[in-house]
Write an enzyme that holds these catalytic residues in place. Structure first.
Site, PDB file in Angstrom:
ATOM      1  N   SER A 119       0.831  -1.203   0.000  1.00 38.68           N
ATOM      2  CA  SER A 119       0.000   0.000   0.000  1.00 38.68           C
ATOM      3  C   SER A 119       0.867   1.254   0.000  1.00 38.68           C
ATOM      4  O   SER A 119       1.687   1.431  -0.891  1.00 38.68           O
ATOM      5  CB  SER A 119      -0.975  -0.039   1.175  1.00 38.68           C
ATOM      6  N   LYS A 171     -22.483  17.596   6.125  1.00 37.40           N
ATOM      7  CA  LYS A 171     -21.558  18.032   7.171  1.00 37.40           C
ATOM      8  C   LYS A 171     -21.345  16.895   8.171  1.00 37.40           C
ATOM      9  O   LYS A 171     -22.293  16.274   8.648  1.00 37.40           O
ATOM     10  CB  LYS A 171     -22.106  19.276   7.887  1.00 37.40           C
TER      11      LYS A 171
END
Length: 316
Positions: A119, A171
């Protein structure tokens, strides 16, 4: 002026002189410690610099400073980056990658894939001018993941609820306190896809592979060093000898010694490298301090923020 006043004044002068000298000694000691902490023995001679990157990769200012010192040091004729990492934050890998490429503008950089460089660990490896891996090293896992916990079922069992008022539907989404809406999942998907595309393009560019080929390899799969060599994700199988062979092709003499640019020990003025955490470890016979123990117990993932590029063994 009587004799007692003169004596008092002399005593005051002696005290002032003592504290001035003491202050100078303290300042000198502080300067010595500061220099000693950042000093690599042998770095004044021509050498090969080596940096070890291990564990979870995060935004590491201290590591970036070490790489900058290597970049500026004309005595460092090359850099070997030894990597043992399952990955970490995408941003952490990005800034280290860019710092390594900056070093590579002045001197050869070799990525040394040890036990595991997956990764973001592999992302960093691609910054090397060449990548050397062990036959059984684990690498690959090209991809990005965004994870968030969901505690609503537990809250329901406890009879706890959470009300919120926010400026817009997206949000603070996704939230651990309620299932993600389709809009929130789509937002996160766009972020993951964008970072994944960036990662794929980076690998394609650095490894000189067609993007379609990298996409085929970037399904999250991990590879042994032997498999990675066949897929052209690494350049050579081997270790120190093969690294020396490559550096010799870049006019870096095999006779040069390797200097480890290590992470400086935490120090205080009077401990000279031994602080309270180190002392606590020694007294209690611990291998790790309290915060480090939490990181180990939590697989260090509790300390990751943002998009993550990390390989982890699945659990049944």
């Amino acid at each position: 002026m009587d004799q007692s006043a003169i004596a008092d004044r002399r005593q005051l002068r002696r005290k002032l002189t003592f504290w001035r000298v003491a202050a100078l000694l303290v300042a000198g000691a502080a300067a010595f410690v500061a220099v000693a902490v950042n000093w690599e023995p042998g770095a004044a001679q021509n050498h090969i610099a080596r940096v070890e990157i291990s564990g979870i990769i995060q935004d590491d200012t201290e590591l970036l400073e070490r790489l900058e010192r290597i970049e500026r040091n004309d005595r460092a004729k090359a850099l070997v980056v030894s990597i043992t990492s399952p990955g970490g934050t995408t941003y952490g890998g990005e800034v280290i990658f860019k710092a390594l490429r900056k070093v590579a503008e002045k001197k050869p950089v070799v990525a040394d894939v040890r036990t595991l460089a997956a990764s973001a660990g592999y992302m960093i490896a691609t910054a090397g001018d060449t990548i050397v891996a062990g036959e059984s090293s684990i690498t690959g896992s090209i991809g990005v993941i965004f994870q968030y916990p969901q505690v609503k079922p537990l809250m329901d069992k406890l009879g706890v609820s959470l009300d919120e008022v926010k400026s817009a539907p997206l949000k603070a989404e996704p939230s651990p306190f309620h299932p993600a809406s389709e809009e929130a999942r789509a937002m996160i998907r766009r972020m993951v896809d964008d970072s994944f595309a960036w990662f794929v393009d980076l690998v394609a560019d650095r490894r000189k592979l067609p993007r379609e080929e990298v996409l085929r390899l970037a399904d999250g799969s991990i590879y042994t060093g032997r498999q990675a060599l066949q897929a052209k994700l690494v350049d050579k199988l081997g270790g120190d000898s093969e690294i020396r062979d490559y550096l010799q092709t870049r006019d870096v003499s095999r006779s040069l010694s390797v200097i480890d640019y290590e992470k400086p020990r935490r120090s205080n003025l009077f401990g000279f490298g031994i602080d309270s955490a180190d002392l606590l470890k020694g007294l209690l016979g611990l291998d790790v301090g309290p915060s480090e123990a939490i990181e180990k117990l939590g697989g260090e993932k509790l300390f990751l923020d943002g998009l993550v590029s990390v390989w982890q063994v699945g659990r049944d």
